[in-house]
Design a protein around this motif. Structure first.
Motif, PDB file in Angstrom:
ATOM      1  N   SER A  66       0.812  -1.220   0.000  1.00 24.47           N
ATOM      2  CA  SER A  66       0.000   0.000   0.000  1.00 24.47           C
ATOM      3  C   SER A  66       0.845   1.271   0.000  1.00 24.47           C
ATOM      4  N   ASN A  67       2.113   1.166   0.369  1.00 25.73           N
ATOM      5  CA  ASN A  67       3.000   2.332   0.410  1.00 25.73           C
ATOM      6  C   ASN A  67       3.830   2.503  -0.857  1.00 25.73           C
ATOM      7  N   ILE A  68       3.640   1.621  -1.818  1.00 28.46           N
ATOM      8  CA  ILE A  68       4.450   1.656  -3.034  1.00 28.46           C
ATOM      9  C   ILE A  68       3.585   2.118  -4.202  1.00 28.46           C
ATOM     10  N   GLN A  69       4.079   3.130  -4.915  1.00 31.89           N
ATOM     11  CA  GLN A  69       3.339   3.654  -6.048  1.00 31.89           C
ATOM     12  C   GLN A  69       4.149   3.506  -7.322  1.00 31.89           C
ATOM     13  N   LYS A  70       3.445   3.284  -8.412  1.00 37.26           N
ATOM     14  CA  LYS A  70       4.093   3.133  -9.708  1.00 37.26           C
ATOM     15  C   LYS A  70       4.668   4.459 -10.165  1.00 37.26           C
ATOM     16  N   GLY A  71       5.911   4.416 -10.637  1.00 38.73           N
ATOM     17  CA  GLY A  71       6.584   5.604 -11.158  1.00 38.73           C
ATOM     18  C   GLY A  71       6.724   5.519 -12.662  1.00 38.73           C
ATOM     19  N   LYS A  72       7.881   5.941 -13.135  1.00 39.53           N
ATOM     20  CA  LYS A  72       8.102   5.995 -14.584  1.00 39.53           C
ATOM     21  C   LYS A  72       8.532   4.641 -15.145  1.00 39.53           C
ATOM     22  N   GLU A  73       8.319   4.493 -16.424  1.00 40.77           N
ATOM     23  CA  GLU A  73       8.714   3.281 -17.137  1.00 40.77           C
ATOM     24  C   GLU A  73      10.238   3.205 -17.184  1.00 40.77           C
ATOM     25  N   ILE A  74      10.787   2.018 -16.894  1.00 42.15           N
ATOM     26  CA  ILE A  74      12.240   1.836 -16.917  1.00 42.15           C
ATOM     27  C   ILE A  74      12.695   0.859 -17.993  1.00 42.15           C
ATOM     28  N   GLY A  75      11.766   0.231 -18.682  1.00 45.69           N
ATOM     29  CA  GLY A  75      12.120  -0.695 -19.746  1.00 45.69           C
ATOM     30  C   GLY A  75      11.067  -1.764 -19.914  1.00 45.69           C
ATOM     31  N   GLU A  76      11.396  -2.743 -20.738  1.00 43.23           N
ATOM     32  CA  GLU A  76      10.460  -3.844 -20.959  1.00 43.23           C
ATOM     33  C   GLU A  76      11.231  -5.150 -21.103  1.00 43.23           C
ATOM     34  N   ILE A  77      10.539  -6.241 -20.827  1.00 43.78           N
ATOM     35  CA  ILE A  77      11.149  -7.565 -20.926  1.00 43.78           C
ATOM     36  C   ILE A  77      11.454  -7.847 -22.400  1.00 43.78           C
ATOM     37  N   ASP A 103       9.567   1.912 -12.157  1.00 43.49           N
ATOM     38  CA  ASP A 103      10.206   2.120 -10.864  1.00 43.49           C
ATOM     39  C   ASP A 103       9.122   2.490  -9.857  1.00 43.49           C
ATOM     40  N   THR A 104       9.519   2.797  -8.627  1.00 45.30           N
ATOM     41  CA  THR A 104       8.532   3.062  -7.584  1.00 45.30           C
ATOM     42  C   THR A 104       8.083   4.512  -7.525  1.00 45.30           C
ATOM     43  N   GLY A 105       8.725   5.399  -8.240  1.00 42.32           N
ATOM     44  CA  GLY A 105       8.284   6.779  -8.281  1.00 42.32           C
ATOM     45  C   GLY A 105       8.700   7.614  -7.095  1.00 42.32           C
ATOM     46  N   ASP A 106       9.241   6.993  -6.054  1.00 45.53           N
ATOM     47  CA  ASP A 106       9.648   7.756  -4.878  1.00 45.53           C
ATOM     48  C   ASP A 106      11.169   7.812  -4.734  1.00 45.53           C
ATOM     49  N   GLY A 107      11.861   7.385  -5.769  1.00 46.19           N
ATOM     50  CA  GLY A 107      13.314   7.429  -5.743  1.00 46.19           C
ATOM     51  C   GLY A 107      13.971   6.275  -5.007  1.00 46.19           C
ATOM     52  N   ILE A 113       7.887  -2.514 -10.307  1.00 47.77           N
ATOM     53  CA  ILE A 113       6.447  -2.764 -10.396  1.00 47.77           C
ATOM     54  C   ILE A 113       6.111  -3.180 -11.828  1.00 47.77           C
ATOM     55  N   VAL A 114       5.249  -4.177 -11.944  1.00 47.59           N
ATOM     56  CA  VAL A 114       4.818  -4.683 -13.244  1.00 47.59           C
ATOM     57  C   VAL A 114       3.294  -4.733 -13.241  1.00 47.59           C
ATOM     58  N   GLU A 115       2.703  -4.255 -14.302  1.00 51.85           N
ATOM     59  CA  GLU A 115       1.261  -4.405 -14.478  1.00 51.85           C
ATOM     60  C   GLU A 115       1.044  -5.358 -15.641  1.00 51.85           C
ATOM     61  N   THR A 116       0.348  -6.444 -15.368  1.00 52.58           N
ATOM     62  CA  THR A 116       0.132  -7.468 -16.395  1.00 52.58           C
ATOM     63  C   THR A 116      -1.021  -7.078 -17.306  1.00 52.58           C
ATOM     64  N   GLU A 117      -1.193  -7.832 -18.377  1.00 55.47           N
ATOM     65  CA  GLU A 117      -2.315  -7.594 -19.290  1.00 55.47           C
ATOM     66  C   GLU A 117      -3.651  -7.791 -18.591  1.00 55.47           C
ATOM     67  N   ASP A 118      -3.675  -8.619 -17.543  1.00 58.03           N
ATOM     68  CA  ASP A 118      -4.895  -8.855 -16.756  1.00 58.03           C
ATOM     69  C   ASP A 118      -5.115  -7.774 -15.713  1.00 58.03           C
ATOM     70  N   GLU A 119      -4.325  -6.694 -15.782  1.00 56.41           N
ATOM     71  CA  GLU A 119      -4.385  -5.571 -14.849  1.00 56.41           C
ATOM     72  C   GLU A 119      -4.024  -5.956 -13.427  1.00 56.41           C
ATOM     73  N   GLU A 120      -3.241  -7.006 -13.277  1.00 55.45           N
ATOM     74  CA  GLU A 120      -2.724  -7.400 -11.971  1.00 55.45           C
ATOM     75  C   GLU A 120      -1.392  -6.673 -11.761  1.00 55.45           C
ATOM     76  N   THR A 121      -1.174  -6.164 -10.542  1.00 51.47           N
ATOM     77  CA  THR A 121       0.080  -5.503 -10.219  1.00 51.47           C
ATOM     78  C   THR A 121       0.990  -6.490  -9.510  1.00 51.47           C
ATOM     79  N   LEU A 122       2.208  -6.619 -10.033  1.00 53.06           N
ATOM     80  CA  LEU A 122       3.203  -7.510  -9.448  1.00 53.06           C
ATOM     81  C   LEU A 122       4.369  -6.674  -8.941  1.00 53.06           C
ATOM     82  N   TYR A 123       5.014  -7.160  -7.877  1.00 54.93           N
ATOM     83  CA  TYR A 123       6.144  -6.470  -7.275  1.00 54.93           C
ATOM     84  C   TYR A 123       7.355  -7.395  -7.266  1.00 54.93           C
ATOM     85  N   TYR A 124       8.467  -6.878  -7.758  1.00 57.14           N
ATOM     86  CA  TYR A 124       9.725  -7.620  -7.784  1.00 57.14           C
ATOM     87  C   TYR A 124      10.739  -6.889  -6.924  1.00 57.14           C
TER      88      TYR A 124
END
Length: 130
Positions: A66-77, A103-107, A113-124
């Motif tokens: 809940s404390n982690i927010q999506k930031g900018k795009e850093i690349g793709e697989i 990335d997390t957007g907070d530095g 953070i990954v958002e899948t095609e099923d709109e599921e958010t994954l954290y690595y």
């Protein structure tokens, strides 16, 4: 005789230093080989030279989400593989090609953070040698 002993000592020290340097050639980073040797079914990716492990469903991580927010795009697989020999930058074992990484957007580093095609958010989370 003393010269032979000194040369032998220098040779032993030299070989020892080379062995020590080669053991830490990865800079103390966890490698794909390390991870896949322990768990061939691991859900990992490689970014910026570091390995990241999927921690989305781990109980201890639930409160952090809940404390982690999506930031900018850093690349793709770019590649999907389970071969440690071919596990290069932007490779993953489970995520499909073209999956966008954020990335997390907070530095803060260490979480992707990954958002899948099923709109599921994954954290690595970054794996560190320890």
């Amino acid at each position: 005789m003393e010269v032979i002993i000194n040369k032998t000592l220098v040779f032993i020290v030299f070989v020892s230093l080379i062995l020590l340097a080669s053991c830490s050639a990865d800079g103390g980073k966890v490698t794909a080989g390390d991870v896949l040797k322990r768990n061939e079914d691991a859900d990992v990716l490689k970014y910026n030279g570091f390995m990241y492990n999927n921690v989305t469903d781990l109980e201890w991580f639930e409160e952090m989400k809940s404390n982690i927010q999506k930031g900018k795009e850093i690349g793709e697989i770019k590649k999907v593989t389970t071969s440690s020999l071919f596990f290069t930058e932007f490779s993953a074992t489970k995520l499909p090609k073209r999956t966008i990484l954020y990335d997390t957007g907070d530095g803060k580093t260490g979480i992707i953070i990954v958002e899948t095609e099923d709109e599921e958010t994954l954290y690595y989370m970054q794996l560190l040698e320890g």
